[in-house]
Scaffold this active site. Structure first.
Site, PDB file in Angstrom:
ATOM      1  N   HIS A   1       1.330  -1.502   0.109  1.00 58.52           N
ATOM      2  CA  HIS A   1      -0.071   0.554  -0.057  1.00 58.52           C
ATOM      3  C   HIS A   1       0.526   0.896  -0.289  1.00 58.52           C
ATOM      4  CE1 HIS A   1      -3.495  -1.958   1.903  1.00 58.52           C
ATOM      5  NE2 HIS A   1      -3.476  -2.642   0.623  1.00 58.52           N
TER       6      HIS A   1
ATOM      7  N   CYS B   1      -6.353   2.339   5.368  1.00 56.07           N
ATOM      8  CA  CYS B   1      -6.901   0.800   5.631  1.00 56.07           C
ATOM      9  C   CYS B   1      -6.371   0.535   7.241  1.00 56.07           C
ATOM     10  CB  CYS B   1      -6.305  -0.141   4.926  1.00 56.07           C
ATOM     11  SG  CYS B   1      -4.565  -0.793   5.150  1.00 56.07           S
TER      12      CYS B   1
ATOM     13  N   CYS C   1      -2.322   0.242   7.585  1.00 59.87           N
ATOM     14  CA  CYS C   1      -1.480   0.608   7.583  1.00 59.87           C
ATOM     15  C   CYS C   1      -1.093   1.968   8.560  1.00 59.87           C
ATOM     16  CB  CYS C   1      -1.959   2.245   5.957  1.00 59.87           C
ATOM     17  SG  CYS C   1      -1.321   0.563   4.517  1.00 59.87           S
TER      18      CYS C   1
ATOM     19  N   GLU D   1       0.873   3.952   1.331  1.00 61.34           N
ATOM     20  CA  GLU D   1       1.450   4.817   3.592  1.00 61.34           C
ATOM     21  C   GLU D   1       2.565   3.367   3.912  1.00 61.34           C
ATOM     22  OE1 GLU D   1      -3.208   4.335   3.000  1.00 61.34           O
ATOM     23  OE2 GLU D   1      -2.102   3.062   1.746  1.00 61.34           O
TER      24      GLU D   1
END
Length: 157
Positions: free
Chosen positions: A72, A101, A104, A74
């Protein structure tokens, strides 16, 4: 929120939007930018495969397989800061494309991020699906005292 804060938030979210365009993912583009206490850019990341792993069509077009390979945005931003020896303590994490999410959010908490700012289209199918994960992210951010805010993706240039 002050007009000055909003101005800088939208600037950093615009930068995160640009970073999101670097993703090779054909269906989802997410970008993240970590900004220090004095407005300095500390790190960036987009959703994609780890360094050295080829962005091949067979993986990118197989949703289940793609998710097994993808980092991801992040976490990519956090990993990039770590690779360069940059602390994210008291930084702001700007995320364009989807809300952060729960996985993250844990990374942001552990790395010392003090604020998370997101821009996404919450009416899209992906936005609605991601809202379930956001529920846990929000609970963790609030419990740990990390500020968060949202902007509409439509408002970001």
């Amino acid at each position: 929120m002050s007009a000055r804060q909003t101005k800088w938030d939208t600037r950093y979210l615009s930068l995160a939007k640009l970073v999101s365009s670097w993703s090779k993912d054909p269906s989802t583009k997410v970008g993240a930018v970590a900004v220090g206490e004095h407005g300095q850019i500390l790190s960036q990341g987009y959703n994609g495969f780890p360094r050295g792993v080829a962005d091949v069509e067979t993986i990118l077009n197989d949703r289940e397989l793609k998710y097994r390979y993808t980092i991801h945005a992040e976490m990519n931003c956090i990993y990039n800061a770590s690779l360069s020896g940059i602390s994210l303590k008291n930084s702001s994490l700007y995320v364009y494309g989807l809300p952060i999410c729960h996985e993250c959010a844990k990374g942001a908490i552990q790395s010392g991020v003090s604020r998370v700012v997101s821009a996404y289209d919450h009416t899209s199918e992906r936005g609605v699906t991601w809202d379930a994960s956001w529920k846990y992210s929000r609970a963790m951010l609030e419990e740990t005292g990390i500020a968060w805010s949202f902007y509409s993706a439509i408002d970001i240039l």
